[in-house]
Design an enzyme around this catalytic site. Structure first.
Site, short mmCIF file in Angstrom:
data_model
loop_
_atom_site.label_atom_id
_atom_site.label_comp_id
_atom_site.label_asym_id
_atom_site.label_seq_id
_atom_site.Cartn_x
_atom_site.Cartn_y
_atom_site.Cartn_z
CB CYS A 51 47.07 27.18 42.54
SG CYS A 51 46.05 28.66 42.76
CB CYS B 33 36.14 35.07 47.68
SG CYS B 33 37.33 36.43 47.88
CD GLU C 116 42.88 38.89 50.69
OE1 GLU C 116 43.98 38.66 51.26
OE2 GLU C 116 42.80 39.36 49.54
CB SER D 273 48.07 36.08 45.87
OG SER D 273 47.45 37.08 45.09
CB SER E 127 45.63 40.55 43.30
OG SER E 127 46.09 39.24 43.48
CG LEU E 128 47.99 47.29 41.07
CD1 LEU E 128 47.31 48.15 42.13
CD2 LEU E 128 49.38 47.85 40.73
CG HIS E 129 44.41 42.35 39.23
ND1 HIS E 129 45.50 41.66 38.76
CD2 HIS E 129 43.82 41.55 40.16
CE1 HIS E 129 45.57 40.48 39.37
NE2 HIS E 129 44.57 40.40 40.24
#
Length: 343
Positions: free
Chosen positions: A107, A114, A162, A191, A214-216
Site C-alpha cells: 500500500c 493530503c 490523493e 483509489s 472511496s465513496l464511504h
C-alpha cells in the site's frame, strides 16, 4: 559531484549510464535486474559485475537515498514503514500479507500529506505538503523488497495523498511497476476520493489498472460531513464521471465504503447505497472503521457489518469485507507518521 540515483530508472536510462562507462547494454540489464528483481541496496552487492566496473559505477551513481525512519511489525504479519526521502519528508507504506494467499500487497502513498482532509483520516490533519515523484513512489515498493527479501505482487495506491491530484507521477509509477517490477496492471489499484475532472484523464492513460472510488457514504449530506471534497465534487458528478470511465476503459470500478458505527453503517444507509449504485458497474469493498485518536468514530459490530453486507449482496452486487490488517501497529493512514515525526 552529485550521484545519479539508480532506483526508479528505466532500462533505457540505465543504458545511458553504461554507455558513459563504455560498457555493454548487457551490463545495463544486469544492473536493472539487481535493482528491481533482487532489490539490492548497494552497488557493492551486484556481485556478477566486475569489481573494477562496480568501482567505476559507484563513482557516479548510488542505488538509493531513501531510508527507513521507523518500522512496525504486526502480529498478523503486516509491516508498516515510515520512509524518509533526502529532503527529510516522510510517508508511510505498508506490506500486507493474507493467510493462504501468495499475494504480497504494498500500500503506497502518492503525496506527502493530503489536501482532501477526510475527517476519519489521520493524514489529512497535516494538510498537503508536496507531490511525490514517480521515483519516490516506486522507492516505497523497493524499500519493502530490500527489507524483507520478498517480491511484491500487488500494489494499491491507498496510502497518504490523493493519487488523481498527482496523476502524471502516478501514471509513470504504474508504468515502472508494470515493466520493471513485472507487476501486472490488473494487480495495481488506484483509489480516489472522487476527483471527477481527473477520472477521464485516468481512463485515457489506458494503463489497465483498477480504479477504486472511496465513496464511504450513500448521500451528499453524510459525505459532506466526513469528506469535504464532496462539496466540490458531489456524488452525482463523480458517478457521472465513473460511468464515462466505464465507457472508455471497459472495466468495473471498486467502490470502497467505510463502515462507521451509527453514521454510515445503518440499514437505511445500506438501502440508499443500493439505490445509488444500481446503475454503476462495480464491486463493493466494505471497510470496517479502524479507530484513530483524532476523532470519536467507532467500528460497528460484526453482526452490523454482516447485515449491511447482506442487503448489498441481495441487490446483485459482488461484496467483500476488507480483512483488518495491522490494527496493533497504527495501520490507519497517517498514524505512524504523526507519532514519529511530531515528537
Amino acid at each position: 559531484m552529485e550521484k545519479t540515483v539508480l532506483a526508479g530508472l528505466r532500462l533505457d536510462e540505465i543504458e545511458k549510464i553504461t554507455d558513459e562507462l563504455k560498457a555493454s547494454k548487457f551490463r545495463a540489464k544486469q544492473i536493472h535486474n539487481w535493482i528491481y528483481v533482487k532489490s539490492v541496496a548497494d552497488i557493492s552487492q551486484m556481485t556478477d559485475l566486475s569489481l573494477k566496473f562496480r568501482e567505476q559505477l559507484e563513482e557516479i551513481a548510488t542505488v538509493t537515498e531513501t531510508k527507513i525512519k521507523k518500522k512496525q511489525v504486526s502480529s498478523d504479519g503486516t509491516i508498516k514503514y515510515l520512509v524518509e526521502y533526502p529532503d527529510g519528508e516522510c510517508v508511510e507504506t505498508v506490506l500486507m500479507r493474507f493467510d493462504n494467499r501468495a499475494n504480497l500487497t504494498a500500500c503506497v502513498s502518492s503525496q506527502v500529506g493530503c489536501a482532501v482532509n477526510c475527517s476519519f483520516c489521520a493524514t489529512g490533519k497535516r494538510g498537503f505538503i508536496r507531490n511525490l515523484t514517480y521515483k519516490e513512489i516506486v522507492e516505497q515498493v523497493l524499500t519493502i523488497q530490500r527489507d524483507t527479501g520478498l517480491k511484491v505482487t500487488n500494489v494499491v495506491f491507498m496510502g497518504q495523498g490523493e493519487p488523481l491530484l498527482n496523476l502524471e507521477n502516478v501514471n509513470k509509477a504504474i508504468e515502472l511497476l508494470n515493466t520493471s517490477f513485472q507487476i501486472g496492471a490488473r494487480r495495481i489499484t488506484v483509489s480516489t476520493s472522487g476527483i471527477a475532472t481527473k477520472i477521464a484523464d485516468f481512463a485515457k492513460a489506458n494503463n489497465q489498472s483498477t480504479l477504486a472510488w472511496s465513496l464511504h457514504a450513500p448521500t451528499n449530506e453524510i459525505r459532506n460531513k466526513i469528506m469535504p471534497i464532496n462539496k466540490k465534487y458531489p456524488i452525482e458528478e463523480v458517478k457521472k464521471a465513473l460511468n464515462k470511465y466505464f465507457e472508455i476503459a471497459g472495466r468495473r470500478i471498486t467502490i470502497e465504503y467505510l463502515l462507521i458505527k451509527d453514521l454510515t453503517d445503518t440499514l437505511e444507509c445500506a438501502k440508499k447505497l443500493v439505490e445509488l449504485l444500481k446503475d454503476v458497474k462495480c464491486n463493493i469493498n466494505l471497510i470496517p472503521y479502524n479507530p484513530v485518536v483524532e476523532n470519536d468514530y467507532k467500528k460497528p459490530s460484526n453482526n452490523e457489518i454482516m447485515k449491511f453486507k447482506y442487503i448489498l449482496e441481495h441487490s446483485g452486487k459482488k461484496v467483500t469485507i476488507r480483512l483488518e490488517r495491522g490494527a496493533d501497529i497504527d495501520a490507519a493512514c497517517g498514524q505512524l507518521r504523526g507519532k514519529v515525526v511530531e515528537k
